[in-house]
Write an enzyme that holds these catalytic residues in place. Structure first.
Site, PDB file in Angstrom:
ATOM      1  N   LYS A 113     -37.755   3.692 -17.467  1.00 48.28           N
ATOM      2  CA  LYS A 113     -36.883   5.014 -17.853  1.00 48.28           C
ATOM      3  C   LYS A 113     -37.668   5.927 -19.313  1.00 48.28           C
ATOM      4  CE  LYS A 113     -33.048   2.703 -17.921  1.00 48.28           C
ATOM      5  NZ  LYS A 113     -33.584   1.317 -17.560  1.00 48.28           N
ATOM      6  N   ARG A 167     -24.336   4.049 -16.662  1.00 48.98           N
ATOM      7  CA  ARG A 167     -24.590   2.723 -15.943  1.00 48.98           C
ATOM      8  C   ARG A 167     -23.655   2.183 -15.223  1.00 48.98           C
ATOM      9  NH1 ARG A 167     -28.687   1.454 -19.971  1.00 48.98           N
ATOM     10  NH2 ARG A 167     -29.699  -0.354 -19.764  1.00 48.98           N
ATOM     11  N   ARG A 203     -43.300  -5.787 -23.813  1.00 47.29           N
ATOM     12  CA  ARG A 203     -42.887  -4.622 -24.429  1.00 47.29           C
ATOM     13  C   ARG A 203     -42.832  -4.846 -25.834  1.00 47.29           C
ATOM     14  NH1 ARG A 203     -37.813  -1.482 -22.573  1.00 47.29           N
ATOM     15  NH2 ARG A 203     -36.952  -3.628 -22.637  1.00 47.29           N
ATOM     16  N   ARG A 230     -38.134  -6.438 -28.934  1.00 47.33           N
ATOM     17  CA  ARG A 230     -36.551  -6.246 -28.770  1.00 47.33           C
ATOM     18  C   ARG A 230     -35.744  -7.580 -28.784  1.00 47.33           C
ATOM     19  NH1 ARG A 230     -35.077  -1.368 -24.935  1.00 47.33           N
ATOM     20  NH2 ARG A 230     -33.679  -2.955 -24.194  1.00 47.33           N
ATOM     21  N   ARG A 266     -29.532  -9.117 -17.962  1.00 52.11           N
ATOM     22  CA  ARG A 266     -29.349  -7.700 -17.957  1.00 52.11           C
ATOM     23  C   ARG A 266     -29.638  -7.316 -16.440  1.00 52.11           C
ATOM     24  NH1 ARG A 266     -33.798  -6.251 -22.094  1.00 52.11           N
ATOM     25  NH2 ARG A 266     -33.831  -4.210 -21.288  1.00 52.11           N
TER      26      ARG A 266
HETATM   27  P1  AP5 Z   1     -39.449   0.995 -20.811  1.00 49.53           P
HETATM   28  O1  AP5 Z   1     -39.876   2.553 -20.215  1.00 49.53           O
HETATM   29  O2  AP5 Z   1     -39.219   0.494 -21.927  1.00 49.53           O
HETATM   30  O3  AP5 Z   1     -38.350   0.737 -19.518  1.00 49.53           O
HETATM   31  P2  AP5 Z   1     -36.920   0.956 -19.434  1.00 49.53           P
HETATM   32  O4  AP5 Z   1     -36.353   1.298 -18.138  1.00 49.53           O
HETATM   33  O5  AP5 Z   1     -36.533   2.090 -20.536  1.00 49.53           O
HETATM   34  O6  AP5 Z   1     -36.103  -0.428 -19.929  1.00 49.53           O
HETATM   35  P3  AP5 Z   1     -35.186  -0.608 -20.985  1.00 49.53           P
HETATM   36  O7  AP5 Z   1     -35.319  -2.203 -20.891  1.00 49.53           O
HETATM   37  O8  AP5 Z   1     -35.073   0.091 -22.145  1.00 49.53           O
HETATM   38  O9  AP5 Z   1     -33.871  -0.435 -20.233  1.00 49.53           O
HETATM   39  P4  AP5 Z   1     -32.582  -0.977 -20.586  1.00 49.53           P
HETATM   40  O10 AP5 Z   1     -31.944  -0.025 -19.459  1.00 49.53           O
HETATM   41  O11 AP5 Z   1     -32.183  -2.345 -20.487  1.00 49.53           O
HETATM   42  O12 AP5 Z   1     -32.308  -0.870 -21.895  1.00 49.53           O
HETATM   43  P5  AP5 Z   1     -31.841   0.332 -23.016  1.00 49.53           P
HETATM   44  O13 AP5 Z   1     -32.365   0.304 -24.124  1.00 49.53           O
HETATM   45  O14 AP5 Z   1     -31.246   1.353 -22.060  1.00 49.53           O
HETATM   46  O15 AP5 Z   1     -40.617   0.369 -20.037  1.00 49.53           O
HETATM   47  C1  AP5 Z   1     -40.598  -1.429 -19.928  1.00 49.53           C
HETATM   48  C2  AP5 Z   1     -42.020  -1.832 -20.293  1.00 49.53           C
HETATM   49  O16 AP5 Z   1     -42.842  -1.547 -18.988  1.00 49.53           O
HETATM   50  C3  AP5 Z   1     -42.782  -1.142 -21.216  1.00 49.53           C
HETATM   51  O17 AP5 Z   1     -43.502  -1.997 -22.334  1.00 49.53           O
HETATM   52  C4  AP5 Z   1     -43.644  -0.317 -20.610  1.00 49.53           C
HETATM   53  O18 AP5 Z   1     -44.952   0.095 -21.403  1.00 49.53           O
HETATM   54  C5  AP5 Z   1     -44.032  -0.878 -19.486  1.00 49.53           C
HETATM   55  N1  AP5 Z   1     -44.076  -0.031 -18.296  1.00 49.53           N
HETATM   56  C6  AP5 Z   1     -43.244   1.169 -17.928  1.00 49.53           C
HETATM   57  N2  AP5 Z   1     -43.737   1.728 -16.913  1.00 49.53           N
HETATM   58  C7  AP5 Z   1     -44.778   0.997 -16.491  1.00 49.53           C
HETATM   59  C8  AP5 Z   1     -45.690   1.020 -15.408  1.00 49.53           C
HETATM   60  N3  AP5 Z   1     -45.471   2.146 -14.549  1.00 49.53           N
HETATM   61  N4  AP5 Z   1     -46.429   0.238 -14.916  1.00 49.53           N
HETATM   62  C9  AP5 Z   1     -46.641  -0.879 -15.914  1.00 49.53           C
HETATM   63  N5  AP5 Z   1     -46.099  -1.060 -17.111  1.00 49.53           N
HETATM   64  C10 AP5 Z   1     -44.921   0.033 -17.321  1.00 49.53           C
HETATM   65  O19 AP5 Z   1     -30.178  -0.459 -23.128  1.00 49.53           O
HETATM   66  C11 AP5 Z   1     -30.092  -1.705 -23.869  1.00 49.53           C
HETATM   67  C12 AP5 Z   1     -28.641  -2.126 -24.193  1.00 49.53           C
HETATM   68  O20 AP5 Z   1     -27.868  -1.147 -24.795  1.00 49.53           O
HETATM   69  C13 AP5 Z   1     -28.170  -2.522 -22.951  1.00 49.53           C
HETATM   70  O21 AP5 Z   1     -28.415  -3.723 -22.292  1.00 49.53           O
HETATM   71  C14 AP5 Z   1     -26.568  -2.333 -23.353  1.00 49.53           C
HETATM   72  O22 AP5 Z   1     -26.221  -3.352 -23.777  1.00 49.53           O
HETATM   73  C15 AP5 Z   1     -26.475  -1.079 -24.113  1.00 49.53           C
HETATM   74  N6  AP5 Z   1     -26.381  -0.022 -23.352  1.00 49.53           N
HETATM   75  C16 AP5 Z   1     -27.245   1.191 -23.470  1.00 49.53           C
HETATM   76  N7  AP5 Z   1     -26.771   1.991 -22.558  1.00 49.53           N
HETATM   77  C17 AP5 Z   1     -25.660   1.720 -22.295  1.00 49.53           C
HETATM   78  C18 AP5 Z   1     -24.518   2.260 -21.500  1.00 49.53           C
HETATM   79  N8  AP5 Z   1     -24.685   3.527 -20.913  1.00 49.53           N
HETATM   80  N9  AP5 Z   1     -23.410   1.727 -20.982  1.00 49.53           N
HETATM   81  C19 AP5 Z   1     -23.223   0.153 -21.704  1.00 49.53           C
HETATM   82  N10 AP5 Z   1     -24.065  -0.049 -22.512  1.00 49.53           N
HETATM   83  C20 AP5 Z   1     -25.375   0.589 -22.676  1.00 49.53           C
HETATM   84 MG    MG Z   2     -35.567   1.967 -22.541  1.00 51.72          MG
END
Ligand code: AP5
Ligand code: MG
Length: 210
Positions: free
Chosen positions: A13, A88, A123, A156, A167
């Protein structure tokens, strides 16, 4: 264009949001980045969120809904935005519906669980600007240094293997039902997130046009 990016942790994402934000010239709102920012600067919200994030749990709905509502009503969102990581849960989606903002499209980036662990463990992130890299698939120009702002890249805390499994469990339980929620509105588009990063972005842009 008011856009939501859906997908499991590590689906890409944040990576796609960065490309789409540049191509569509609209801001990305990443709740994960906003919460990590609050955590770093030690605000009350950040302190509340810390234990949840580090355990791989979601931060309570009311906390996240409040920050998104405030952010979406800022001036730079008038011509559109990309939501990365929100909503989410079903209550978050319902709260978004009540904010008086129309969502145009919801893009689900589909990646199976077995691919996620490999991606997330490689990552590296910039704590200053939030830019994301991967030790194999998206290397920075200089090892351990952010291309965009020159800060140090780190892993992270919630990218440790056990936390990633939690997660994923939380994702299937609380976030995956949003696919049906948006399917029912006719706004859902699905892209195969196992292709290379640029291909996914081009496909997404084509789907958004069509
Ligand atoms: P990346 O683009 O970083 O993936 P992402 O989908 O953004 O994954 P996240 O881990 O950031 O999502 P998340 O939803 O768990 O975390 P968030 O920060 O939102 O890609 C991942 C890796 O893969 C990278 O290294 C990238 O280079 C690689 N990659 C990408 N595309 C690729 C491809 N096509 N091929 C190969 N490699 C690829 O949330 C963190 C925490 O915050 C949550 O756990 C929660 O506690 C809290 N939080 C955030 N939002 C909310 C909410 N709305 N409600 C409640 N709690 C929340
Ligand atoms: Mg992310």
């Amino acid at each position: 264009m008011n856009l939501i990016l859906l997908g499991a942790p590590g689906a890409g994402k944040g990576t796609q949001a960065e490309i789409l934000c540049d191509r569509l010239q609209i801001p990305t709102i990443s709740t994960g980045n906003m919460i990590r920012e609050a955590l770093k600067s030690g605000t009350e919200m950040g302190q509340k969120a810390k234990a949840y994030i580090e355990a791989g749990q979601l931060v309570p709905d009311e906390v996240v809904i409040g920050i998104v509502d405030e952010r979406l009503h800022q001036d730079d969102c008038k011509n559109g935005f990309i939501l990365d990581g929100f909503p989410r849960t079903i209550p978050q989606a319902e709260a978004l519906d009540r904010m008086g903002i129309t969502i145009d499209r919801v893009v689900d980036i589909h990646v199976p669980d077995e691919v996620i662990t490999r991606r997330v463990s490689g990552r590296r992130v910039c704590l200053d600007c939030g830019n994301t890299y991967h030790v194999e698939t998206k290397k920075p120009l200089q090892d351990g240094v952010c291309d965009r702002c020159g800060s140090t890249l780190v892993q992270r805390k919630d990218d440790q293997p056990e936390t990633v499994q939690e997660r994923l469990r939380v994702y299937h339980d609380q976030t995956e039902p949003l696919r049906d929620y948006y399917e029912a509105t006719g706004k859902l588009l699905v892209v195969d997130g196992q292709q290379d990063i640029q291909t996914i972005a081009e496909q997404t842009l084509a789907l958004l046009k069509g």
